[in-house]
Design a protein around this motif. Structure first.
Motif, mmCIF file in Angstrom:
data_model
loop_
_atom_site.group_PDB
_atom_site.id
_atom_site.type_symbol
_atom_site.label_atom_id
_atom_site.label_comp_id
_atom_site.label_asym_id
_atom_site.label_seq_id
_atom_site.Cartn_x
_atom_site.Cartn_y
_atom_site.Cartn_z
ATOM 1 N N ALA A 26 -36.250 37.219 11.637
ATOM 2 C CA ALA A 26 -35.702 37.902 13.172
ATOM 3 C C ALA A 26 -34.622 37.152 13.642
ATOM 4 C CB ALA A 26 -36.900 37.672 13.988
ATOM 5 N N ARG A 27 -34.409 35.847 13.473
ATOM 6 C CA ARG A 27 -33.357 35.110 14.199
ATOM 7 C C ARG A 27 -32.163 35.602 13.505
ATOM 8 N NH1 ARG A 27 -36.043 29.025 14.067
ATOM 9 N NH2 ARG A 27 -36.616 28.990 16.354
ATOM 10 N N ILE A 28 -31.945 35.725 12.118
ATOM 11 C CA ILE A 28 -30.808 36.231 11.302
ATOM 12 C C ILE A 28 -30.367 37.598 11.932
ATOM 13 C CG2 ILE A 28 -29.751 37.047 9.145
ATOM 14 C CD1 ILE A 28 -31.675 34.708 7.873
ATOM 15 N N ALA A 29 -31.158 38.480 11.913
ATOM 16 C CA ALA A 29 -31.024 40.096 12.341
ATOM 17 C C ALA A 29 -30.615 39.811 13.912
ATOM 18 C CB ALA A 29 -32.067 40.839 12.342
ATOM 19 N N GLU A 32 -27.015 38.664 14.335
ATOM 20 C CA GLU A 32 -25.930 39.411 13.580
ATOM 21 C C GLU A 32 -25.920 40.782 14.419
ATOM 22 O OE1 GLU A 32 -26.331 38.137 9.052
ATOM 23 O OE2 GLU A 32 -26.871 39.988 9.574
ATOM 24 N N THR A 33 -26.878 41.303 14.869
ATOM 25 C CA THR A 33 -26.979 42.645 15.526
ATOM 26 C C THR A 33 -27.665 42.755 16.865
ATOM 27 O OG1 THR A 33 -29.158 43.218 14.620
ATOM 28 C CG2 THR A 33 -27.137 43.648 13.116
ATOM 29 N N GLY A 34 -28.163 41.581 17.383
ATOM 30 C CA GLY A 34 -28.866 41.689 18.691
ATOM 31 C C GLY A 34 -30.359 42.266 18.654
ATOM 32 N N ARG A 35 -30.629 42.585 17.700
ATOM 33 C CA ARG A 35 -32.094 43.218 17.330
ATOM 34 C C ARG A 35 -32.591 43.010 16.037
ATOM 35 N NH1 ARG A 35 -29.653 48.599 18.398
ATOM 36 N NH2 ARG A 35 -28.689 48.982 16.291
ATOM 37 N N TRP A 64 -38.889 38.373 22.211
ATOM 38 C CA TRP A 64 -39.560 39.547 21.587
ATOM 39 C C TRP A 64 -38.937 40.818 22.160
ATOM 40 C CZ3 TRP A 64 -42.422 39.167 17.591
ATOM 41 C CH2 TRP A 64 -42.775 37.781 17.081
ATOM 42 N N ARG A 65 -38.443 40.700 23.207
ATOM 43 C CA ARG A 65 -37.587 42.068 23.717
ATOM 44 C C ARG A 65 -36.649 42.577 22.804
ATOM 45 N NH1 ARG A 65 -34.486 38.360 27.129
ATOM 46 N NH2 ARG A 65 -32.018 38.534 26.362
ATOM 47 N N PHE A 134 -34.487 48.699 7.330
ATOM 48 C CA PHE A 134 -35.086 47.752 8.320
ATOM 49 C C PHE A 134 -34.489 46.582 7.912
ATOM 50 C CE2 PHE A 134 -38.737 49.711 10.374
ATOM 51 C CZ PHE A 134 -38.918 50.814 9.620
ATOM 52 N N ASP A 135 -34.691 45.472 8.882
ATOM 53 C CA ASP A 135 -34.252 44.050 8.733
ATOM 54 C C ASP A 135 -35.486 43.493 7.827
ATOM 55 O OD1 ASP A 135 -31.876 44.046 10.173
ATOM 56 O OD2 ASP A 135 -33.317 44.677 11.867
#
Ligand code: 6PG
Length: 246
Positions: A26-29, A32-35, A64-65, A134-135
């Motif tokens: 989650a942190r990586i995505a 990189e992309t804001g989500r 989580w948003r 999907f990430d």
């Protein structure tokens, strides 16, 4: 890319490792992309990991948003049914974290199976384009080598034009909803979490046996431009030739 096979001691360590991999991904995505777009698996194995995500320190480790929740498969039941993967995930963590309800996209197991599959495919395309990427996709594996709801004998396995399918699963005499290999293998990262001695034979066959995806559908999982992590406990790994696992 060769799968990364991580063997941990037991179910408790597997749950903690799965929750940490979720947070890392989650942190990586998000950086990189804001989500972060993630497809959840059902069954029992991920339940404790989901609960850990709703507890500190992991609960406040990500915003989580920025997280968008999808499902890899679902049983054809209403969302309040005890068999529902959505209900399991909702009770384990989604209802316990500050995530906008609009970020949670469950499969509609309560409608006609083909309608449920079609509407979910439309949702994925609307959110992620003609070939959703999907990430992270979380998967499990059954003792029969099935993953998501891709069961032995539920054709087709690999030439699937559809993104989401509603196979009839004879062994349960019911329909299921499932994303297809086309979506699974387009993910940035797929994690297959598997625990317990009853999975050992299928795991050895899937990882070190002859290619036979009709018999072991989990063998179809091979991200084309992404990573595959097998997260398994020692009991599930008991029949693996660990000397030949990189
Ligand atoms: C489901 C799942 C399924 C699951 C395996 C393993 O809806 O049942 O998505 O693919 O991952 O059956 O289930 P367990 O974790 O309960 O062994």
């Amino acid at each position: 890319m060769k799968p990364d096979v991580q063997i941990v001691e037991d179910a408790a360590q597997l749950s903690a490792a799965l929750a940490d991999l979720f947070i890392d991904s989650a942190r990586i995505a998000i950086a990189e992309t804001g989500r972060f777009r993630v497809a959840l698996s059902g069954g029992n194995t991920p339940k404790t990991a989901y609960a850990l995500l709703a507890q500190e320190p992991r609960r406040s480790a990500i915003y989580w948003r920025d997280v968008f929740i999808y499902f890899g498969d679902e049983r054809c039941v209403p969302p309040d049914n005890e068999q529902s993967n959505y209900r399991m995930a909702n009770e384990a963590f989604l209802s316990r974290i500050k995530i906008p309800l609009g970020n949670i996209h469950r499969m509609r197991g309560e409608v006609e199976p083909d309608d449920g599959a079609e509407s979910y495919a439309k949702l994925l395309v609307a959110d992620m384009g003609p070939l959703p990427r999907f990430d992270l996709i979380l998967l499990g594996m059954g003792p029969d080598g099935h993953t998501a709801s891709l069961f032995p004998g539920t054709p087709p396995l690999n030439d699937d034009a559809l993104l989401v399918r509603a196979p009839f699963v004879a062994k349960f005499n019911t329909y299921r909803l499932t994303i297809t290999p086309r979506v699974i293998n387009n993910a940035r990262h797929v994690i297959i979490a598997t625990e317990g001695a009853e999975k050992a034979a299928a795991l050895a066959a899937a990882l070190q046996g002859a290619p036979d995806p009709e018999k072991y559908p989990v063998q179809i999982v091979a991200p084309t431009d992404g990573a595959l992590t097998w997260l398994v406990d020692r009991a599930a790994a008991s029949q693996l030739d660990t000397a030949n696992i990189s």
